[in-house]
Design a protein around this motif. Sequence first.
Motif, short mmCIF file in Angstrom:
data_model
loop_
_atom_site.label_atom_id
_atom_site.label_comp_id
_atom_site.label_asym_id
_atom_site.label_seq_id
_atom_site.Cartn_x
_atom_site.Cartn_y
_atom_site.Cartn_z
N ALA A 1 13.57 8.52 10.96
CA ALA A 1 13.54 8.26 12.41
C ALA A 1 12.31 7.41 12.73
CB ALA A 1 13.50 9.58 13.16
N PRO A 2 12.36 6.63 13.80
CA PRO A 2 11.19 5.81 14.19
C PRO A 2 9.96 6.68 14.47
CG PRO A 2 13.12 5.21 15.49
CD PRO A 2 13.49 6.43 14.72
N CYS A 3 8.79 6.17 14.12
CA CYS A 3 7.55 6.91 14.37
C CYS A 3 7.27 6.96 15.88
CB CYS A 3 6.38 6.26 13.62
SG CYS A 3 5.71 4.81 14.46
N TYR B 1 0.84 -1.21 0.00
CA TYR B 1 0.00 0.00 0.00
C TYR B 1 0.86 1.25 0.00
CZ TYR B 1 -3.01 -3.83 1.04
OH TYR B 1 -3.62 -5.05 0.97
N SER B 2 1.81 1.32 0.91
CA SER B 2 2.66 2.53 0.97
C SER B 2 3.85 2.42 0.02
CB SER B 2 3.19 2.73 2.39
OG SER B 2 4.18 1.77 2.70
N LYS B 3 4.25 1.20 -0.29
CA LYS B 3 5.47 0.96 -1.08
C LYS B 3 6.70 1.55 -0.38
CE LYS B 3 3.17 0.02 -5.27
NZ LYS B 3 2.04 -0.66 -4.70
N ASN C 1 1.96 -2.79 10.72
CA ASN C 1 2.95 -2.83 11.81
C ASN C 1 4.31 -2.37 11.29
OD1 ASN C 1 3.01 -3.64 14.67
ND2 ASN C 1 4.74 -4.85 13.99
N CYS C 2 4.92 -1.47 12.02
CA CYS C 2 6.23 -0.94 11.61
C CYS C 2 7.34 -1.96 11.81
CB CYS C 2 6.58 0.29 12.44
SG CYS C 2 5.54 1.72 12.12
N ALA C 3 8.42 -1.75 11.08
CA ALA C 3 9.58 -2.63 11.15
C ALA C 3 10.17 -2.69 12.57
CB ALA C 3 10.64 -2.12 10.18
N1 THU Z 1 7.00 2.54 8.99
C1 THU Z 1 7.92 1.80 9.67
O1 THU Z 1 8.07 0.60 9.43
N2 THU Z 1 8.65 2.42 10.63
C2 THU Z 1 8.55 3.74 10.96
O2 THU Z 1 9.17 4.18 11.92
C3 THU Z 1 7.71 4.62 10.16
C4 THU Z 1 6.75 3.95 9.24
C5 THU Z 1 6.17 1.87 7.97
C6 THU Z 1 4.73 1.72 8.34
C7 THU Z 1 4.09 1.63 6.98
O3 THU Z 1 4.16 0.27 6.54
C8 THU Z 1 4.98 2.46 6.08
O4 THU Z 1 6.22 2.61 6.78
C9 THU Z 1 4.43 3.83 5.73
O5 THU Z 1 4.07 4.53 6.87
#
Ligand code: THU
Length: 143
Positions: A89-91, A26-28, A57-59
């Motif tokens: 940077a991490p969300c 979806y986001s690529k 879910n983020c990485a």
């Molecule tokens: N994303 C991460 O994996 N880590 C982050 O810190 C920011 C965002 C992912 C979530 C989603 O799959 C895509 O990046 C777009 O937001």
Amino acid sequence: MKLPAPLRRQLESAARRAAKASYSPYSKFRVGAAVLTGSGRIYAGTNVENASYGLCNCAERTAIFTAAAAGERVVKAVAVYTPTPQPTAPCGACRQVINEFGPDALVISVCQGSSRLETTLDQLLPSAFGPSDLRRRRKKAGR
Ligand code: THU
């Protein structure tokens, strides 16, 4: 925390490798993360998206939850890789999850370009809410 150069390289390579498995139709936006834990092991993770977007879910969280599920309870360092010209940077949600196990963790962001971010979790999330807040509450309530 100072990371010896070979360990730092290992952590960053694990994050780069993990991004290859990214499920991000979806986001690529492919993200890879790796965490160095208290036992000295490295756990990697990638972002895993879902057709119900809110469930993506983020990485970083994939990597930390994998480490926690293996019994790890201390995160010393986190590396994040994105195939972008600038580091990411991490969300906010991931910062909170890192705080649970690594309030003083080193956080490294690397990318396709040569620029990199290097900071600590307490700089990214000052005055964090964490496990000690709940301990204080329980004490006050006399439980
Ligand atoms: N994303 C991460 O994996 N880590 C982050 O810190 C920011 C965002 C992912 C979530 C989603 O799959 C895509 O990046 C777009 O937001």
